[in-house]
Each structure stands twice: as structure tokens, then as C-alpha cells.
Design an enzyme around this catalytic site. Sequence first.
Site, PDB file in Angstrom:
ATOM      1  N   ASP A  35       0.824  -1.138   0.066  1.00 15.95           N
ATOM      2  CA  ASP A  35      -0.040  -0.151  -0.108  1.00 15.95           C
ATOM      3  C   ASP A  35       0.867   1.250  -0.016  1.00 15.95           C
ATOM      4  O   ASP A  35       1.884   1.418   0.444  1.00 15.95           O
ATOM      5  CB  ASP A  35      -0.697   0.093   1.115  1.00 15.95           C
ATOM      6  CG  ASP A  35      -2.052   1.166   1.124  1.00 15.95           C
ATOM      7  OD1 ASP A  35      -2.445   1.486  -0.196  1.00 15.95           O
ATOM      8  OD2 ASP A  35      -2.678   1.343   2.184  1.00 15.95           O
ATOM      9  N   ARG A  63       0.195   7.725  -2.999  1.00 20.45           N
ATOM     10  CA  ARG A  63       0.776   8.765  -2.089  1.00 20.45           C
ATOM     11  C   ARG A  63       2.260   8.895  -2.451  1.00 20.45           C
ATOM     12  O   ARG A  63       2.808  10.079  -2.358  1.00 20.45           O
ATOM     13  CB  ARG A  63       0.683   8.484  -0.259  1.00 20.45           C
ATOM     14  CG  ARG A  63      -0.683   8.723   0.082  1.00 20.45           C
ATOM     15  CD  ARG A  63      -1.028   8.193   1.435  1.00 20.45           C
ATOM     16  NE  ARG A  63      -1.204   6.514   1.132  1.00 20.45           N
ATOM     17  CZ  ARG A  63      -1.225   5.782   2.337  1.00 20.45           C
ATOM     18  NH1 ARG A  63      -0.926   6.260   3.353  1.00 20.45           N
ATOM     19  NH2 ARG A  63      -1.509   4.658   1.824  1.00 20.45           N
ATOM     20  N   HIS A 108       2.245   3.305  -8.964  1.00 19.12           N
ATOM     21  CA  HIS A 108       2.083   1.744  -9.476  1.00 19.12           C
ATOM     22  C   HIS A 108       3.099   1.264 -10.133  1.00 19.12           C
ATOM     23  O   HIS A 108       3.693  -0.004  -9.937  1.00 19.12           O
ATOM     24  CB  HIS A 108       0.640   1.467  -9.986  1.00 19.12           C
ATOM     25  CG  HIS A 108      -0.803   2.087  -9.346  1.00 19.12           C
ATOM     26  ND1 HIS A 108      -0.835   1.728  -8.064  1.00 19.12           N
ATOM     27  CD2 HIS A 108      -1.533   2.700  -9.708  1.00 19.12           C
ATOM     28  CE1 HIS A 108      -2.060   2.270  -7.725  1.00 19.12           C
ATOM     29  NE2 HIS A 108      -2.451   2.841  -8.597  1.00 19.12           N
ATOM     30  N   LEU A 119      10.348 -20.760  -4.779  1.00 15.07           N
ATOM     31  CA  LEU A 119       9.425 -19.765  -4.075  1.00 15.07           C
ATOM     32  C   LEU A 119       8.458 -19.806  -4.725  1.00 15.07           C
ATOM     33  O   LEU A 119       8.310 -19.782  -6.048  1.00 15.07           O
ATOM     34  CB  LEU A 119      10.186 -18.167  -4.046  1.00 15.07           C
ATOM     35  CG  LEU A 119       9.214 -17.034  -3.728  1.00 15.07           C
ATOM     36  CD1 LEU A 119       9.177 -16.948  -1.997  1.00 15.07           C
ATOM     37  CD2 LEU A 119       9.798 -15.755  -4.044  1.00 15.07           C
ATOM     38  N   ARG A 122       2.139  -4.694   6.195  1.00 18.05           N
ATOM     39  CA  ARG A 122       1.414  -3.976   5.526  1.00 18.05           C
ATOM     40  C   ARG A 122       2.472  -2.501   5.384  1.00 18.05           C
ATOM     41  O   ARG A 122       2.595  -1.717   6.510  1.00 18.05           O
ATOM     42  CB  ARG A 122       0.036  -3.533   5.938  1.00 18.05           C
ATOM     43  CG  ARG A 122      -0.565  -2.639   4.999  1.00 18.05           C
ATOM     44  CD  ARG A 122      -1.960  -2.197   5.583  1.00 18.05           C
ATOM     45  NE  ARG A 122      -2.874  -1.319   4.798  1.00 18.05           N
ATOM     46  CZ  ARG A 122      -4.114  -1.499   4.253  1.00 18.05           C
ATOM     47  NH1 ARG A 122      -4.861  -2.369   4.779  1.00 18.05           N
ATOM     48  NH2 ARG A 122      -4.372  -0.584   3.287  1.00 18.05           N
ATOM     49  N   SER A 180      -8.166  -4.814   5.625  1.00 19.59           N
ATOM     50  CA  SER A 180      -8.642  -4.279   3.948  1.00 19.59           C
ATOM     51  C   SER A 180      -9.012  -5.482   3.373  1.00 19.59           C
ATOM     52  O   SER A 180      -8.909  -5.740   2.174  1.00 19.59           O
ATOM     53  CB  SER A 180      -7.626  -3.578   3.378  1.00 19.59           C
ATOM     54  OG  SER A 180      -7.508  -2.132   3.912  1.00 19.59           O
TER      55      SER A 180
END
Length: 257
Positions: A27, A31, A44, A138, A192, A200
Site C-alpha cells: 500500500d 501517496r 503503481h 519460491l 502492510r 482491508s
Amino acid sequence: MANLPPSSTRIIPDIASVPRHIAVIMDGNGRWAKQRFMPRIAGHQRGVEALREVVIACRDLGVEYLTVFAFSSENWRRPDDEVSFLMSLFLIMLEREAAKLHKNNIRLKIIGDRSRFNDKLRQAMQDAERLTANNTALTLTIAANYGGRWDVMHAVQAMLREYPHLAQTFTEDDLRPYLSMSDAPEPDLFIRTGGEQRISNFMLWQLAYTELYFTDVLWPAFGRKNLDAAIASYQKRERRFGRTSEQLLDKQGKADA
Ligand code: IPE
Ligand code: IPE
Ligand code: MG
């Protein structure tokens, strides 16, 4: 029934010092961009680079599963142009990165409701999953159009379609195989970024006993160093799974004896 990893509410899991499974809410992209007077989509884009770094760091550390929240079932509420940018970014990423993940022996999986994505994106998801299916270093799981409540509802519906007679009597063990991530151990560590301290609608079921770590660092700025700090915090925690500290010390004493 398939051999599933243990459930934390049924059996106390082994605790490795490096988390076997890390779940991340990536997240703060918007911003991060805003701070730099850039459009949200630039955040993004940079977020993809942060993910690349964290994936490789996890692989190097011996983390077995990394599960990241890329798009929630509620993110459709965003402005149309941001949603369509995220869809095209997702497609480009799948097409471009699948080969690189494969080269790095990383298995890619996608969880969430795919019915709302277009055919091209669904095809790219399937191709990338197929290409990397047998990789072992992984497992990177991307949650897209995913919601924790959707996951539980979907599992219940799928189970009852197959075993309608279980409606009154089903147990956690009956349901588990139908949940997303049933083949992975539950997350040991949840991270987070972006300063918000909430779940969320991420993996509501699977996070039952996960250690939670929140950081103000915005996702595009998150890297290997920040991951190390999260793991260091995790390593200081006492995971009790409902027991007392004294019981853990007893067990430790016996193990040392
Ligand atoms: C997370 O960053 C990425 C997605 C939800 C797709 P945000 O886009 O939520 O960034 P902020 O929280 O607005 O800064
Ligand atoms: C959670 O972030 C979902 C993803 C990172 C994909 P949001 O930015 O959508 O969460 P809220 O709205 O702040 O709770
Ligand atoms: Mg956000």
C-alpha cells in the site's frame, strides 16, 4: 483428503526463524507518487519494481511463499482510468515477467475471482501459471480481485456443491481444501506498508495467528532493507498460539535437556 499443511487453530505449527510464508499488503503507491507531484499511476509502476526486489530477496532468504495483495475486490471502486491502468499494468507484468520468474525457479500463482477480468488477462494468468508450475525456489502468489470474505464464501459454496449433505455438519477440515492457499502453510508474517493499520479484507481466514507488522514506508520505497527489518521484528515475537509463555519455556527446557 489431500495432504494439507496444518491449520493453526487445530495444530500448533513449527516455527522457523525465517518465516516460511510472508503476506504483504503493498500500500502507498498513490501517496508515493503524489509526494513527487506525479500521477498515481507512476506510483503503481514503481510498485512493480519494489515487488521485483522483494521477490528476489525472499527467494535468497529461503522464504517459501510470498503472497501479495495487488488488487482488492473493493478496488473496482476507484476511478475508471486508474482501474484500467492497473489492468494493463497487470497484463504487461504477466507477459514480461513470467519468463524471468521461470528463469529464477519461481512459481507464480494467482488467487481471486477471475471472472471479472477480460479474456486476454485471464489467458496471460493461465499461461504464466502453467509455465512456472513446477518451479521450486519460491511460490509467489498474487491476489487479484481478491477479498477475504469472497474467499470464505466461495469455499463454502464450492464445498457444498460437491458435498451437499455436509451443510449442517461441516468442519474446518472439510472446508480447508476449498480455500485459496490451501496448499500453503498459513502466513507467519504479514507486512502492510503505507502506514495504515488494517487488513482491508485480505486473507481473513489465513491470518488467524499471523504476526502483524505495519510500516509507514510507502510501497514503491520498500526494499530488501525494509524486508530485513520486518523479519527481525518477527524473530523477536513470541508465538503462543493460545498457550502461555510458561508452557513455551517448559517446552524449550525439555528440548534443550
Ligand atoms: C496500493 O497503493 C496499490 C493498490 C491498491 C492497487 P494505493 O494505490 O492504495 O496507494 P495509496 O494508498 O492511495 O497511497
Ligand atoms: C489494500 O489497499 C489493497 C491493496 C493493496 C491491493 P487499499 O489502499 O485498497 O486499502 P484501503 O482502502 O486503504 O483500506
Ligand atoms: Mg491504499
